[in-house]
Design a protein around this motif. Sequence first.
Motif, PDB file in Angstrom:
ATOM      1  N   LYS A 179     -53.425 -14.776  70.079  1.00 38.57           N
ATOM      2  CA  LYS A 179     -52.846 -13.644  70.782  1.00 38.57           C
ATOM      3  C   LYS A 179     -52.985 -13.851  72.294  1.00 38.57           C
ATOM      4  CE  LYS A 179     -52.886  -8.632  70.248  1.00 38.57           C
ATOM      5  NZ  LYS A 179     -53.498  -8.026  71.433  1.00 38.57           N
ATOM      6  N   CYS A 222     -66.138  -9.851  67.052  1.00 39.89           N
ATOM      7  CA  CYS A 222     -65.223  -8.907  67.687  1.00 39.89           C
ATOM      8  C   CYS A 222     -64.160  -9.670  68.483  1.00 39.89           C
ATOM      9  CB  CYS A 222     -66.018  -7.973  68.595  1.00 39.89           C
ATOM     10  SG  CYS A 222     -65.035  -6.669  69.326  1.00 39.89           S
ATOM     11  N   TYR A 223     -64.620 -10.677  69.220  1.00 38.52           N
ATOM     12  CA  TYR A 223     -63.672 -11.437  70.025  1.00 38.52           C
ATOM     13  C   TYR A 223     -62.661 -12.164  69.132  1.00 38.52           C
ATOM     14  CZ  TYR A 223     -61.851 -14.685  73.486  1.00 38.52           C
ATOM     15  OH  TYR A 223     -61.015 -15.385  74.308  1.00 38.52           O
ATOM     16  N   LEU A 267     -61.757 -11.364  66.279  1.00 37.76           N
ATOM     17  CA  LEU A 267     -60.872 -10.384  65.641  1.00 37.76           C
ATOM     18  C   LEU A 267     -59.757  -9.951  66.583  1.00 37.76           C
ATOM     19  CD1 LEU A 267     -60.628  -8.529  63.071  1.00 37.76           C
ATOM     20  CD2 LEU A 267     -61.871  -6.836  64.380  1.00 37.76           C
ATOM     21  N   ILE A 268     -60.142  -9.562  67.812  1.00 38.71           N
ATOM     22  CA  ILE A 268     -59.121  -8.933  68.653  1.00 38.71           C
ATOM     23  C   ILE A 268     -58.226  -9.947  69.350  1.00 38.71           C
ATOM     24  CG2 ILE A 268     -60.327  -6.766  69.007  1.00 38.71           C
ATOM     25  CD1 ILE A 268     -61.393  -7.713  71.576  1.00 38.71           C
ATOM     26  N   ARG A 290     -56.720 -12.198  67.589  1.00 38.44           N
ATOM     27  CA  ARG A 290     -55.762 -12.630  66.565  1.00 38.44           C
ATOM     28  C   ARG A 290     -54.685 -11.570  66.385  1.00 38.44           C
ATOM     29  NH1 ARG A 290     -59.872 -15.771  65.894  1.00 38.44           N
ATOM     30  NH2 ARG A 290     -59.709 -17.686  64.693  1.00 38.44           N
ATOM     31  N   PRO A 291     -53.478 -12.011  66.008  1.00 35.28           N
ATOM     32  CA  PRO A 291     -52.394 -11.036  65.853  1.00 35.28           C
ATOM     33  C   PRO A 291     -52.716 -10.051  64.737  1.00 35.28           C
ATOM     34  CG  PRO A 291     -51.572 -13.295  65.755  1.00 35.28           C
ATOM     35  CD  PRO A 291     -53.040 -13.388  65.741  1.00 35.28           C
ATOM     36  N   LEU A 292     -52.127  -8.886  64.847  1.00 35.10           N
ATOM     37  CA  LEU A 292     -52.457  -7.791  63.934  1.00 35.10           C
ATOM     38  C   LEU A 292     -51.413  -7.684  62.824  1.00 35.10           C
ATOM     39  CD1 LEU A 292     -54.081  -5.166  63.325  1.00 35.10           C
ATOM     40  CD2 LEU A 292     -52.497  -4.004  64.848  1.00 35.10           C
TER      41      LEU A 292
END
Lengths: 930, 115
Positions: free
Chosen positions: A594, A703-704, A706-707, A709-711
């Motif tokens: 992302k 957390c890093y 996770l956020i 990566r595309p949703l």
Amino acid sequence: MTLLWIPLLSLLGSIISSMTGKLSRNQSTGLTMLMPIIALLMTISLAPAVFSGDVIRDTFSWIPLLGIDIAFRLDGLALLFVFMILGIGLLVIFYARYYLSSNDSMPKLYAYLMLFMTAMLGLVMSNNIIQLWFFWELTSISSFLLISYWWHKPEARKGAIMALAVTGGGGLALLAGLLLLGNIVGSYNLDIILASKDIIQAHDWYEVTLILILLGAFTKSAQFPFHFWLPHAMAAPTPVSAYLHSATMVKAGIFLLARFYPALAGTDIWFIIVSLTGLSTLLFGAYVALFKHDLKGLLAYSTISHLGLITLLFGLDTKLAAVAAIFHIINHATFKASLFMATGIIDHETGTRDMRKLNGMWKFMPYTATLAMVAAAAMAGVPLLNGFLSKEMFFTETLHQQLLGSMSWLIPILATVAGALAVAYSARFIHDVFFNGEPVDLPKQPSEAPRYMRVPIEILVALCLAVGIFPGLVIDDILRSASFAVLGGYVPEFEVALWHGFNLPLLMSGIAVAGGLLLYTQRRYLFQFQASLPAMDAKKIFDGSIDAITKWCQVKVNVIENGSLQRYLMLIFVVVLLFAGWPLFEMNQLSGQKQLTPIDVHNAMGAALLMVGAISTVIWYRSRVVSLLMLSVVGLMVSVAFTRFSAPDLALTQLTVEVVTIILLMLALFFLPQHSPKESSSVRVVRDVGISAALGIVVASICYALITRPLESISDFFLANAKTGGGGTNVVNVILVDFRGFDTLGEICVLGIAALGIYKLLVNLPLLMPTSDSDGRPWAKERYPLLLASISQSLLPLALMVSFYIFLRGHNLPGGGFIAGLVTAVAFILQYIAHGSNWIAERLTINYRKIIASGIAIALFTGVGSWFFDRPFMTTWFDYFDIPFIGEIELASALIFDVGVYITVVGATLMILASLGRLTVNAQKEEVNV
Amino acid sequence: MELLYASCVGLLVSCGVFLILRARTFTVVLGLTMLSYAVNLFLFSSGRLSLNQAAVLGYSSEYADPLPQALVLTAIVIGFAMTAFVVILAIRGRSDLGSDHVDGELPDENKKVKV
């Protein structure tokens, strides 16, 4: 629909009888008997269809995915048991009315009895084996309650625990067996299982399944070596024994054998296990019964012996054996229930059950004595009584089996021995109690029992005689239809008759009677021999093994659980660290595809403030007020973060919760020390810093990862349907009150429960009222600053208006019940702070518990409301209305749900804070009435 | 910005865990509160970070993920209820046991394992 009503009526009866505490004994008995009578009439109306070979079924879908239904089934076998359960149950209820003393709680006994009746009815009529197991366990639990009815007696408590441990343990084995069975067949439906004999018996798991199911049956039916709980269960009131330990509870195991007979029986392993267990139980029980001085002890062991007889019959490899078993189930239930009731009368009228004291009762209670003697004769197998017929059948079948190969002749011999023992203990029951000289120091002057107490016994004894003399007339239909069910669809040729001519079984009966009487007359030598044997009590072994297991567990537990919370938490965190950290090492790339967002100055400043706040909280943690203030900085920055990252609802919630939390913790500090002492050693600090730093790094990495990566989210559904399906544009709120309304309902329940728990914790709190802070400075005398008082008062209506506005717009713009509730709560808390609890209490009497309850009720009933429109629970309705001057507004049932949320939040928050705040004012020890 | 956000979450976790590992009830409550901030921020971020995209229909062209927001909203409220419960339990514990140590009594070095 009808079948479901039979157990349901009984359950209803349990509830009704539990509420008859204020009524007279006769009214209570009458009301309790009402429901079983209706159920019995319903059963009678169904009986002709079953006799003609029909199987009545009734199924409701419950968890279709797992193949679990609420399914009932009434065939011949179930019908027979339903008749016994309801019929003997009614007699026992009637009998108990005269048995219980005025100190005993009648509604309690009746409620438990009816609960037990429900369990038994459900068990015998189940058409789903998981449901069957449920009711099986319910019989264990309700019999535990019944055995421990006189809970003040230690032997009742111990007996109840032992019965529960043994039958409950067997129940677990049964569950395992039933699950295996369900897996083999591919269905939990009893109809299908009973029709799959070949699949089951060819399967690799057949032996294991069989043994597990038999374990359940044998523990319940007190088969050797699991018999030992039954004598100890005699601590129950006699009506309970008459019901549970003659006709129902112990017959549940037998029922299980009969129920699964079409599917499981027929193999060598079945014949060997079942017949040998039954044979040893038959002999053992009959032998021990002879030496019991307690009347109920004698009956208990005699019951064990007769249960063994029935089990043995199910294990014999002849077709008629199963018919004989069913016949004996009926006969044993009638004569044993009446004997228990007669024992109850003797105990009731003389104050003892010890046969060494009870002698010559014939003079005092000739009527009861006659009844008891007839029943005991049936137990012994004397002609003209029902016990004789089934015993003859039993003897016949022992002659026809080929179980032990060339040693098969042993079984009829042993059966005759058992018959002789039965005659001997029956003779003892009759002769020792009613004749044999004069009574020895009885606690009470004996007299005849009340007229109506004898009625149930009369009915049962009349049945014994009727079956014994006119078997074809009385018993044929039910026996045939039950055999039809057990044998899986056909009935062998048989004729139940009093006279079969001179044959071998008759000779065996003759030998048994003569031998039994001889045994009884020569009992002195037997008793001497028995006394010379080392005393063996299964209870000691049971208690010993339970103690040993408990001690072993205690030692193991102490190693892990040493009482230090810090250690537990440390271990938990380390485990979390390992499990959460390990996968990170197997990941190739932490950052995803992302596009990263650049850091702007606002975000950097906010993050810096948050970090400073967090670190300061830790640095100054010993000085608690400072630490708390630093924590509030963190909380504020979190709500700012929510605002920044497009979550206005969260920001509002966080902001208001933050206010409430900090006020709460400030209040708490009043009761707790203001400083923490320096305790942790440097080593421990280093260790804890290490663990927490490592955890922080792991969480930050996750957390890093996770956020960045595309949703892929399921939220598109909510975004697309919020307006059209839920009628609101604030998607977060629509999710809360509509899409996931059921979750929200659960959450406000948790909120209410937490508030109630807090209320309970604060009741009767022994107060440590500090008069000064930890540095010795007294608290300020001026409690309520004037300025705050006057401002807060004028703020209240404004705040309420704001909260109302936030509430109303919640469906379409940021806001809603949670936030509005918190705003309202904060407005009121401000009044508490400014004026004190007493001032509020004078002006406003609110019971916050009721507020919470009504909030949850509103939310719940909004959900229930959709049932009235034939929609699933919590379907929402909305429409738009055009009102003059106000404009178009939307009304949705979700709004009412949100009112419930609002009220619960207000009630819970205020209850928490007001309960605690009130304590600071009231130094007296008194109950907190919030 | 993602890096900064993740670091903040990590720091909150660290501070919270450290406080929870202390020996006094009030500090543990502070730690729990801090940890719940971290958890809420973490859950919230599973909907990814977005600016000016509140999930209110008709106010922007793209919307932030509303589902984590709804979950976190109730989590915040319940978190408050739980914090309240624990802190009142701490008060009750101190009143009944006479100590605000997490084990209910001061640890004794020579004490043997309780049986």
